[in-house]
Each structure stands twice: as C-alpha cells, then as structure tokens.
Design an enzyme around this catalytic site. Structure first.
Site, short mmCIF file in Angstrom:
data_model
loop_
_atom_site.label_atom_id
_atom_site.label_comp_id
_atom_site.label_asym_id
_atom_site.label_seq_id
_atom_site.Cartn_x
_atom_site.Cartn_y
_atom_site.Cartn_z
N TYR A 34 0.83 -1.20 0.00
CA TYR A 34 0.00 0.00 0.00
C TYR A 34 0.87 1.25 0.00
CZ TYR A 34 -3.68 -3.33 1.18
OH TYR A 34 -4.54 -4.40 1.18
N HIS A 75 -0.17 -11.98 0.38
CA HIS A 75 -0.96 -10.93 -0.27
C HIS A 75 -1.27 -11.26 -1.74
CE1 HIS A 75 -1.56 -6.26 -0.56
NE2 HIS A 75 -2.59 -6.93 -1.02
#
Ligand code: NAD
Length: 311
Positions: A56, A122
């Site tokens: 992110y 992820h």
C-alpha cells in the site's frame, strides 16, 4: 462496538475494522496529522483491528502507521500485514521463503512493532498456489515460531484460490475483498468450508473500493463499466432520497453474522466517526430493496486478477 472471535485465532476483533491502504495515499494524498487523527479516532471508538501491507503506497502506509503508533500501547490494537506483493506487475510479486522472511522484518521495522498478530500472503492468485503451500506458508509458520507473528493468513480476489489452499494445508484466516458487498455476495459460497475449518473470516471493501460511495471509485478501479454505472445509479438514488449509499452498503455488509470483521479503508477521522454511527443507525428497507433491484443485473459481476488459471 461489537466484537467477534476471529475463528481459530481466538482474537476478539471489532466488527468494523480499519483498512490502512489509504494511509499509503492510494485514494489520494494524506498527511501524518490526518492519519494520526484517524487512528486515534478508530481506537477511541473501539475499532481494534488494523490491516495493512508493504504494497500500500509502496511501503508508505506501513511507514505512516509506524509514525501513528508512537505512544500507543501495543496491546491496544490487533495488527495484520502481508508479504509477497510489492507492486502491480507480476514481476513485483515474490513469495519465496527468503523474500517473505525478510519482508516481515522490514514491516516490523517500518511500523516500530515487535510482532504482528496476523501475517498474510498478499493476493496469492498472482503466484503458483503450490509454491504458496509448499514454500511461503511454511516460511511464515517459522516466522510465527520465532514470535514475530501470531497467526498466518491468505488474501486474494478469486474465491477459488482460497478453496485450493484450504483443501491442502492449514491457515488461520482468509481476507476476501469485494465479495461481500451490496453488488457482490459471492463469498457466501465459501462460508460452509470456512466455518467447518473455523477459519477467521476478514471481509474487506464493503464499499467495493469506492464504488458504493457518493464520490465514486478511484480512476484505477478495475470493475467493468456496467458495474460502475449501476453503482453510480444507486448512489444517485440514495442521495435523491436523503440517504447515503455508503450507509446502506455498510449496514448490508455488517449484517451477516458469519463474517467476523469487515475492513473499511479510510485515513479520515470523520469517516471513522460516520462509519461507527452508521453501524447502529437503521436503514430504510424499501430503499434497500430498490437499490438491490438496480444492482441485480450486475450482481456478482467481478473482474480478473492474477494468473488466468486462478480465476
Ligand atoms: P472500501 O470498500 O473500504 O472503500 C474505501 C473507500 O471508501 C475510500 O475511498 C474511502 O475514502 C471511502 N470511505 C470510507 N469511509 C467512508 C465514508 N464514511 N463515507 C464515504 N466514503 C468513505 O475499500 P478498501 O479500502 O479497498 O478496502 C478496505 C481495506 O481492506 C483496505 O484498506 C485493505 O486494508 C483491505 N483490502 C485488502 C485487500 C487484499 O489483501 N488483497 C484488497 C482490498 C482491500
């Protein structure tokens, strides 16, 4: 705040939780003061579960969280981060044991914590799932053994990747996104398996990454135009009736008792305040029915992610 037990982890997580991707600027620029105010507001209102990733804002979200955590006792929050994804291209994924092991240390350093509660692979649909099973997850179990994480999870968009992994090895949690919201409830099909294995269920993106908001989705949103158009239409309908599409959307996502926690992404304290208020405010059932009728033609319409064979 309502708390639920996150499956076999036994962690008591708030029903509404904080997705920290916006702390990395993925929905627009953010400053430290704003993020600190957001985190403080969340903790004050009983939100105790925070999800982040090195991906992110390319490390920015974790770095920002690290600054915001200063002075906050570690036992005030339950923290999840991720490994394996470091950008948008296939070349930016690395689920090798060596890389994910180093990645955990880097995340701990960036956030100034000694451990995370959950370490997640992820977006596993971008990797060979057998490598995740045979190399990544064992490496993360070693991370747990060393005390740097407490539990291990997996995240992704296509639901079939969860089934593949869960039928072959043990994980503690799954994080599914954009599959339990007003426009898409396909996560339902996986619930019997998740419940049978007592997996912690983290539902992310009740606003379908901005589709179900008055301001609309960010430019990078991957949904097809038909989905974007239908969501825009319901946002306008709600506004015309003096309601807010996000309130209807949040209420809907939180009303399923099988979902242990729902992550909303924001870096704004006022959004946290509103989201907590909306949790307990009633929703007009007639309006909800109208919204669902408009969304019916695009219900469960999704988009591809990762390797074609994983979709
Ligand atoms: P979301 O559905 O939570 O939507 C976020 C958008 O909603 C942002 O633009 C935010 O500003 C806006 N918003 C939040 N509260 C609002 C309010 N009260 N009024 C109006 N707008 C509001 O989508 P998300 O942020 O992508 O998902 C939540 C979190 O879930 C992420 O931050 C991340 O932690 C996690 N997640 C993980 C994965 C993964 O692991 N692959 C994928 C998606 C999301």
């Amino acid at each position: 705040m309502i708390y639920r037990t996150l499956g076999r982890t036994q962690l008591r997580v708030s029903l509404l939780s904080l997705g920290a991707s916006p702390f990395g600027g993925v929905f627009g620029g953010v400053g430290e003061q704003q993020c600190k105010a957001c985190l403080d507001k969340a903790l004050d209102l009983g939100v105790n579960f925070i999800d982040v990733s090195p991906y992110y804002g390319l490390m920015k979200a974790e770095t920002m969280l690290g600054k915001c955590f200063r002075g906050v006792p570690r036992d005030k929050f339950i923290l999840a981060t991720k490994v394996g994804r470091y950008g948008s291209d296939f070349a930016d994924f690395d689920f090798s044991a060596k890389r994910v092991t180093a990645s955990v240390d880097e995340s701990l350093r960036r956030m100034g914590v000694e451990y995370v509660d959950i370490i997640q692979c992820h977006d596993i649909e971008f990797e060979d799932l057998d490598l995740v099973i045979n190399e990544t997850l064992p490496a993360l179990r070693e991370v747990v053994r060393k005390g740097k994480a407490r539990f291990v999870g997996i995240t992704g968009l296509p639901l079939k990747v969860f089934r593949y992994v869960l039928e072959r090895t043990e994980v503690d949690t799954i994080l599914s996104y954009c599959h339990y919201a007003l426009n898409d409830t396909s996560l339902r099909e996986l619930l019997p398996l998740l419940k049978a294995k007592n997996i912690g269920i983290i539902n992310a993106s009740p606003y379908s990454m901005g589709l179900l908001t008055e301001q609309g989705p960010p430019v990078w949103h991957p949904a097809p135009k038909t989905v974007k158009d239908a969501c825009k239409k319901v946002a306008e309908l709600c506004k015309a009736q003096g309601a807010n599409i996000s309130q209807v959307a949040l209420h809907f996502a939180l009303s399923n008792p099988d979902l242990h926690t729902t992550l909303v992404g924001t870096a704004k304290a006022e959004n946290i305040q509103k989201n907590v208020e909306w949790m307990s405010a009633p929703v007009d059932q007639k309006l909800l029915a109208q919204v669902q009728a408009i969304l019916a033609p695009i219900h469960d319409v999704t988009w591809p992610s990762g390797h074609p064979k994983n979709n």
